[in-house]
Write a protein that holds these residues in place. Structure first.
Motif, short mmCIF file in Angstrom:
data_model
loop_
_atom_site.label_atom_id
_atom_site.label_comp_id
_atom_site.label_asym_id
_atom_site.label_seq_id
_atom_site.Cartn_x
_atom_site.Cartn_y
_atom_site.Cartn_z
N ALA A 154 37.55 39.81 64.15
CA ALA A 154 38.88 39.18 64.12
C ALA A 154 39.00 38.12 65.20
O ALA A 154 39.50 37.02 64.94
CB ALA A 154 39.97 40.23 64.29
N LEU A 155 38.54 38.43 66.41
CA LEU A 155 38.61 37.44 67.49
C LEU A 155 37.76 36.23 67.14
O LEU A 155 38.24 35.09 67.21
CB LEU A 155 38.13 38.05 68.82
CG LEU A 155 38.06 37.06 69.98
CD1 LEU A 155 39.45 36.53 70.34
CD2 LEU A 155 37.40 37.69 71.20
N PHE A 156 36.54 36.45 66.76
CA PHE A 156 35.63 35.34 66.45
C PHE A 156 36.19 34.47 65.33
O PHE A 156 36.27 33.25 65.45
CB PHE A 156 34.25 35.88 66.08
CG PHE A 156 33.24 34.81 65.87
CD1 PHE A 156 32.61 34.22 66.95
CD2 PHE A 156 32.91 34.38 64.60
CE1 PHE A 156 31.67 33.21 66.76
CE2 PHE A 156 31.98 33.38 64.40
CZ PHE A 156 31.35 32.80 65.49
N THR A 157 36.61 35.10 64.25
CA THR A 157 37.11 34.35 63.10
C THR A 157 38.37 33.56 63.45
O THR A 157 38.49 32.38 63.11
CB THR A 157 37.40 35.30 61.92
OG1 THR A 157 36.17 35.94 61.56
CG2 THR A 157 37.96 34.56 60.72
N ASN A 158 39.30 34.21 64.14
CA ASN A 158 40.55 33.53 64.49
C ASN A 158 40.36 32.39 65.47
O ASN A 158 41.03 31.36 65.36
CB ASN A 158 41.57 34.54 65.03
CG ASN A 158 42.23 35.31 63.92
OD1 ASN A 158 43.06 34.77 63.21
ND2 ASN A 158 41.84 36.56 63.75
N VAL A 159 39.44 32.52 66.40
CA VAL A 159 39.15 31.42 67.32
C VAL A 159 38.46 30.28 66.58
O VAL A 159 38.83 29.11 66.73
CB VAL A 159 38.30 31.91 68.52
CG1 VAL A 159 37.77 30.73 69.33
CG2 VAL A 159 39.13 32.83 69.42
N MET A 160 37.46 30.61 65.77
CA MET A 160 36.73 29.57 65.04
C MET A 160 37.62 28.84 64.04
O MET A 160 37.48 27.63 63.84
CB MET A 160 35.51 30.17 64.32
CG MET A 160 34.48 30.75 65.27
SD MET A 160 33.90 29.60 66.55
CE MET A 160 33.01 28.42 65.55
N ASP A 161 38.56 29.55 63.42
CA ASP A 161 39.48 28.93 62.46
C ASP A 161 40.69 28.30 63.14
O ASP A 161 41.60 27.81 62.47
CB ASP A 161 39.98 29.97 61.45
CG ASP A 161 38.88 30.44 60.52
OD1 ASP A 161 37.79 29.80 60.48
OD2 ASP A 161 39.09 31.46 59.82
N LYS A 162 40.70 28.33 64.48
CA LYS A 162 41.78 27.75 65.30
C LYS A 162 43.15 28.34 64.99
O LYS A 162 44.17 27.68 65.09
CB LYS A 162 41.79 26.23 65.16
CG LYS A 162 40.52 25.60 65.66
CD LYS A 162 40.58 24.11 65.58
CE LYS A 162 39.40 23.46 66.00
NZ LYS A 162 38.44 23.14 66.55
N ARG A 163 43.16 29.63 64.61
CA ARG A 163 44.42 30.33 64.40
C ARG A 163 44.96 30.89 65.70
O ARG A 163 46.15 31.16 65.82
CB ARG A 163 44.26 31.44 63.36
CG ARG A 163 44.21 30.87 61.95
CD ARG A 163 44.13 31.96 60.94
NE ARG A 163 42.70 32.17 60.74
CZ ARG A 163 42.17 33.10 59.97
NH1 ARG A 163 42.94 33.96 59.36
NH2 ARG A 163 40.88 33.20 59.82
N ILE A 164 44.06 31.13 66.65
CA ILE A 164 44.48 31.51 68.00
C ILE A 164 43.67 30.69 68.99
O ILE A 164 42.57 30.23 68.69
CB ILE A 164 44.30 33.02 68.30
CG1 ILE A 164 42.84 33.42 68.25
CG2 ILE A 164 45.16 33.87 67.40
CD1 ILE A 164 42.59 34.81 68.77
#
Length: 78
Positions: free
Chosen positions: A6-16
């Motif tokens: 979740a952290l990796f995906t959200n950072v890479m997708d610029k959601r967080i």
């Protein structure tokens, strides 16, 4: 595993966006992936650097997601 993904995906997708901090920046630079089944988690075994700040951020995000999903209607969470 879920929190790491979740952290990796959200950072890479610029959601967080995670604020820069020297200890966290060093942990991110030192962290490596360890395969767990079809997924992966952060590993500390291949580095002498402290990756605990990254693990803490990962667990905090994972806890926030679990807490959000477990909310009871009509109850305020702060």
């Amino acid at each position: 595993v879920n929190a790491t993904g979740a952290l990796f995906t959200n950072v890479m997708d610029k959601r967080i966006e995670v604020r820069s901090h020297p200890a966290l920046d060093a942990a991110v630079a030192a962290a490596r992936k360890r395969k767990v089944g079809d997924a992966w988690v952060w590993t500390r075994s291949t580095t002498d650097e402290d990756v605990c700040p990254l693990v803490a951020v990962t667990l905090a995000l994972g806890t926030a997601f679990v807490t959000r999903e477990a909310r009871v209607p009509g109850v305020m969470w702060v």
